[in-house]
Motif scaffolding. Structure first.
Motif, PDB file in Angstrom:
ATOM      1  N   GLY A 182       0.765  -1.229   0.000  1.00  0.00           N
ATOM      2  CA  GLY A 182       0.000   0.000   0.000  1.00  0.00           C
ATOM      3  C   GLY A 182       0.799   1.284   0.000  1.00  0.00           C
ATOM      4  O   GLY A 182       1.944   1.344  -0.455  1.00  0.00           O
ATOM      5  N   ARG A 183       0.180   2.304   0.559  1.00  0.00           N
ATOM      6  CA  ARG A 183       0.695   3.664   0.541  1.00  0.00           C
ATOM      7  C   ARG A 183       2.058   3.755   1.221  1.00  0.00           C
ATOM      8  O   ARG A 183       2.391   2.991   2.116  1.00  0.00           O
ATOM      9  CB  ARG A 183      -0.299   4.589   1.267  1.00  0.00           C
ATOM     10  CG  ARG A 183      -0.499   4.179   2.727  1.00  0.00           C
ATOM     11  CD  ARG A 183      -1.700   4.845   3.365  1.00  0.00           C
ATOM     12  NE  ARG A 183      -1.538   6.270   3.508  1.00  0.00           N
ATOM     13  CZ  ARG A 183      -0.894   6.835   4.514  1.00  0.00           C
ATOM     14  NH1 ARG A 183      -0.318   6.081   5.440  1.00  0.00           N
ATOM     15  NH2 ARG A 183      -0.827   8.132   4.604  1.00  0.00           N
ATOM     16  N   ASN A 184       2.820   4.737   0.779  1.00  0.00           N
ATOM     17  CA  ASN A 184       4.068   5.106   1.447  1.00  0.00           C
ATOM     18  C   ASN A 184       5.092   3.971   1.504  1.00  0.00           C
ATOM     19  O   ASN A 184       5.809   3.809   2.479  1.00  0.00           O
ATOM     20  CB  ASN A 184       3.787   5.634   2.854  1.00  0.00           C
ATOM     21  CG  ASN A 184       2.781   6.767   2.853  1.00  0.00           C
ATOM     22  OD1 ASN A 184       2.686   7.521   1.890  1.00  0.00           O
ATOM     23  ND2 ASN A 184       2.010   6.876   3.907  1.00  0.00           N
ATOM     24  N   THR A 185       5.149   3.196   0.430  1.00  0.00           N
ATOM     25  CA  THR A 185       6.183   2.161   0.306  1.00  0.00           C
ATOM     26  C   THR A 185       6.908   2.325  -1.030  1.00  0.00           C
ATOM     27  O   THR A 185       7.283   1.348  -1.668  1.00  0.00           O
ATOM     28  CB  THR A 185       5.568   0.752   0.402  1.00  0.00           C
ATOM     29  OG1 THR A 185       4.573   0.594  -0.624  1.00  0.00           O
ATOM     30  CG2 THR A 185       4.916   0.533   1.750  1.00  0.00           C
ATOM     31  N   ILE A 186       7.122   3.578  -1.450  1.00  0.00           N
ATOM     32  CA  ILE A 186       7.705   3.811  -2.775  1.00  0.00           C
ATOM     33  C   ILE A 186       9.168   3.377  -2.836  1.00  0.00           C
ATOM     34  O   ILE A 186       9.685   3.095  -3.912  1.00  0.00           O
ATOM     35  CB  ILE A 186       7.569   5.290  -3.200  1.00  0.00           C
ATOM     36  CG1 ILE A 186       8.246   6.217  -2.182  1.00  0.00           C
ATOM     37  CG2 ILE A 186       6.127   5.665  -3.390  1.00  0.00           C
ATOM     38  CD1 ILE A 186       8.279   7.662  -2.620  1.00  0.00           C
ATOM     39  N   GLY A 187       9.841   3.334  -1.687  1.00  0.00           N
ATOM     40  CA  GLY A 187      11.224   2.886  -1.671  1.00  0.00           C
ATOM     41  C   GLY A 187      11.373   1.419  -1.353  1.00  0.00           C
ATOM     42  O   GLY A 187      12.326   0.766  -1.793  1.00  0.00           O
ATOM     43  N   GLY A 188      10.427   0.879  -0.581  1.00  0.00           N
ATOM     44  CA  GLY A 188      10.503  -0.516  -0.186  1.00  0.00           C
ATOM     45  C   GLY A 188       9.796  -0.741   1.130  1.00  0.00           C
ATOM     46  O   GLY A 188       9.143   0.155   1.679  1.00  0.00           O
TER      47      GLY A 188
END
Length: 774
Positions: free
Chosen positions: A163-169
């Motif tokens: 989901g949200r706020n895992t653009i880096g891992g």
């Protein structure tokens, strides 16, 4: 654009061709069991087959077409890995650190995408999950490792399942479940700087053939590695404890219920701040720094770096300009409930999470020595006080099963609610405020935000035949944030706003196994970091909102085992496009300026990761990993203050923070039997992380205050392990962390406008520990 696409395609083609060339040389490995347990199982005399749940499925690491690293409990113990930040010693393109300005908070960067802030209105870029519960803030995310079963680190956007706020891992921590058998595990550690750690885990016998109960508790206590320059005494250090328990109910018919609850209390202190501030010749309040301020009021260079880092660096940062101790407190309750059952051939999982924390800090923020305001009377120059509360409730429900022999499906819904407040606190003199200059309040405000986030997601793996699989997944998230701020100090203002952000994310993975020992894969994934409001707003016009930012990542990888599973080679290449990147910028506000958050930048990140393991003999394990990053801004537009309505590109003057060009580690793990019941283990690891920048703007003075120098760390552990009847396992260890370097080092620096400060952490730590299982 076309050139970039060709370059990405070439990277993927290159990895596929390398794998095809290597494929005929692979040896056949033993097939993994259909439903492997969540442990590491040795493959004869070869490497362990590590089972991961990165895709909400139990798969071996080598069968998972993602860039994922996994550390099991045995590895954590052998190398004395004590918390989340410590795992960076083993992982390429991962940079982790403790944030002292919030309770047990974590600064994290994976593949150059980072978050190391303390404002809870700003969302993390790296997700942290504990037993399947996603943390909505980085406060409390630097988890102490007690009774941890495994840690998985997933690189790249994980927006489909996490989901949200895992653009880096994502970093996923799993604790052990109650065993239902009577057992006791005790652990004690004594180390440098008066450190002592105590842990206890008790499993009770199964009750009524249904309930299994586990109780645990641990204590962390130490001094700081720094000494007060004026008294010679050590600054205070950690003072933290956590107690809790878990109950596992086996309700029959493939139905289980796992409930856990714990309480934590943190009364820790951290090393005093290091002053990096230089004078710029302007009046204080009109562009001048605290260095200009102390010069102007007759205290000379007391507020300058000449009384700070210039003196403290040669002392290896072991002497502190202590005016008041740096206090960071946290009280919190955490609870989770996991329900699993079968409905026909489908598995149903429901995970409920709850967190309720209160944390505060109180510290002199500039690193200036105590200011003598009268004979025998001193005051801290600039004190920051933050009192915060945070509540979180989350609910996830998902189903998993096979739609057809050639297709599976995971589908679910997710809800997250958070409630955050920050307000003024008391300074050492008992005065209320959030910032103080020479004891007088200069800022006081309260702020609050509520979040309601809803998501639906699904993912399927399609078996296309000839050992080829296609994974397709998607997620849609919609969330609403309600923000308010009330500043009572001049200039006083009150403002509030509400905004809704919606975004689709997804991924596509194609993987192929030309033989049982080799997998090649290529993927695309998208993640998004939510929009929001500026928690550091100083005017009604600077609260926002700003929009979400997005990352599209293209990745290709090879996972291969050689020589009957004795050699493992897992390289990955990736290319990420970063759009609408959220940045703090300065803009005109009437006759003055103000700082706002806008989607001001775009960036490109590309890199390589290699993880290598070998077991040349049953007693010896060798490991190596390396990462390369090339991260740079494509554009960074800010308002041209000299020409209202115009913008200028300042990407050449901006740092891409926490993106070291190179990182690597080399390690070994050797066990020798000295009798039937006794073994000796020697664990060695050397890790290196290149220079990083932690301040968004390059140092205009040319002193490189924005750069944290690269460093290496040699870690050594020697253990005696005894196995027997009455004592199931006894482990006695002596260890050295960062053996070759004493003192401390700068691990963070930040330009706060009127001052520039640094944060330090210790280097060499020597210790002994004992673990016994009954």
């Amino acid at each position: 654009m076309q050139t970039a696409l060709v370059q990405k395609t070439s990277l993927i083609q290159m990895m596929l061709l390398c794998g095809i060339a290597a494929a005929p040389q692979q040896a056949r490995a033993q097939a993994a069991p259909p439903t492997p347990p969540p442990t590491s199982a040795a493959n004869a005399d070869g490497l362990a087959e590590i089972v991961v749940t990165a895709r909400f499925r139990k798969e071996t690491l080598q069968d998972t077409p993602l860039s994922v690293s996994a550390l099991d409990s045995a590895t954590l113990q052998k190398f004395v890995v004590t918390d989340v930040q410590s795992i960076q010693r083993f992982l390429p393109n991962v940079q982790l650190s403790r944030i002292n300005f919030a309770g047990n908070a974590l600064g994290a960067s994976i593949r150059g995408i980072s978050f190391a802030d303390l404002e809870k209105t700003f969302d993390p870029a790296i997700g942290v999950a504990i037993d399947g519960v996603f943390l909505g803030t980085n406060t409390g995310a630097n988890v102490d490792f007690v009774d941890v079963e495994s840690v998985e680190v997933l690189r790249g956007p994980q927006g489909t399942l996490y989901g949200r706020n895992t653009i880096g891992g994502t970093i996923s921590v799993r604790r052990s479940r109650p065993t239902g058998e009577l057992g006791v595990k005790l652990h004690g550690r004594y180390a440098s700087y008066g450190t002592y750690d105590l842990d206890a885990i008790v499993n009770l016998p199964r009750i009524a053939d249904i309930f299994s109960v586990k109780l645990f508790g641990f204590k962390r206590d130490s001094d700081s590695f720094t000494r007060n320059r004026y008294t010679g005494e050590r600054e205070p250090g950690r003072n933290f404890y956590n107690v809790g328990g878990a109950v596992l109910a086996d309700l029959g018919s493939d139905t289980t219920l796992l409930a856990s609850v714990d309480y934590q209390k943190d009364r820790s202190f951290y090393p005093s701040i290091i002053n990096l501030t230089k004078a710029n010749g302007l009046p204080f309040g009109a562009g001048g720094t605290i260095c200009d301020f102390t010069n102007a009021i007759g205290f000379g260079d007391l507020g300058c770096d000449t009384q700070g880092v210039i003196i403290q660096a040669p002392e290896r940062f072991t002497r502190a300009n202590t005016s008041i101790p740096f206090a960071s407190n946290l009280d919190g309750w955490n609870a989770s409930l996991e329900f699993n059952t079968k409905i026909g051939d489908w598995a149903l999982t429901a995970i409920t999470g709850y967190r309720n924390t209160n944390d505060d800090i109180r510290e002199e923020n500039s690193g200036t020595p105590p200011v003598p305001v009268a004979p025998g009377v001193t005051l801290p120059l600039f004190v920051a006080v933050r009192d915060q509360s945070y509540k979180q409730f989350s609910q996830e429900i998902r189903v998993a099963g096979d739609v057809a022999p050639w297709m599976d499906l995971i589908a679910g819904v997710y809800y997250l609610h958070t409630d955050y407040k920050i307000g003024p606190g008391l300074n050492p003199s008992g005065v209320l405020g959030t910032a103080f200059l020479l004891g007088g309040p200069i800022q006081s405000f309260t702020a609050a935000q509520k979040l309601d986030s809803y998501a639906v997601f699904l993912e399927s793996i399609f078996k296309l035949g000839n050992n080829v699989r296609l994974t397709v997944g998607g997620r849609y998230t919609s969330e609403t944030k309600t923000f308010s701020v009330d500043q009572t100090s001049a200039p006083a203002f009150a403002a509030g706003a509400r905004a809704t952000f919606s975004d689709p994310t997804g991924r596509v993975i194609l993987d192929w196994k030309p033989n049982p020992d080799t997998m090649l894969y290529a993927s695309w994934s998208r993640g998004f970091r939510s929009g929001g409001f500026n928690g550091r707003a100083t005017s009604a016009t600077s609260i926002g909102p700003y929009d979400p930012e997005r990352v599209d990542s293209y990745e290709a990888g090879l996972k291969a085992d050689f020589f009957d599973g004795r050699l493992r080679f897992n390289p990955t290449v990736f290319w990420a496009e970063y759009a609408d990147k959220q940045e703090e910028i300065l803009r005109a506000s009437g006759a003055a300026t103000e700082t706002i958050v806008q989607n001001a930048a775009s960036a490109r990140i590309r890199g390589v990761e290699i993880e290598l393991q070998a077991r040349p003999t049953p007693a010896l394990l060798l490991r190596a990993s390396g990462g390369y990053l090339d991260a740079r801004y494509k554009s960074f537009s800010i308002p041209d203050l000299a020409n209202p309505g115009s913008f200028i590109d300042v990407s050449a003057q901006r740092n891409f923070r926490r993106a070291p060009e190179f990182s690597y580690s080399l390690g070994s793990d050797y066990t020798v039997a000295i009798s039937d019941d006794n073994n000796v283990n020697l664990a060695l690891n050397y890790s290196y992380i290149d220079d990083i920048t932690t301040s968004p703007i390059k140092d205009p003075t040319g002193a490189n205050r924005d750069v944290i120098a690269g460093y290496g760390s040699l870690d050594v552990t020697v253990s005696l392990i005894h196995t027997g009847q009455a004592v199931k396992n006894l482990r006695l260890s002596a260890y050295a962390r960062d053996l070759l370097n004493g003192g401390g080092r700068l691990n963070n620096s930040l330009d706060a406008g009127v001052f520039w400060f640094g944060v330090v952490s210790p280097r060499r730590e020597l210790g002994v520990e004992a673990t016994v299982n009954f």
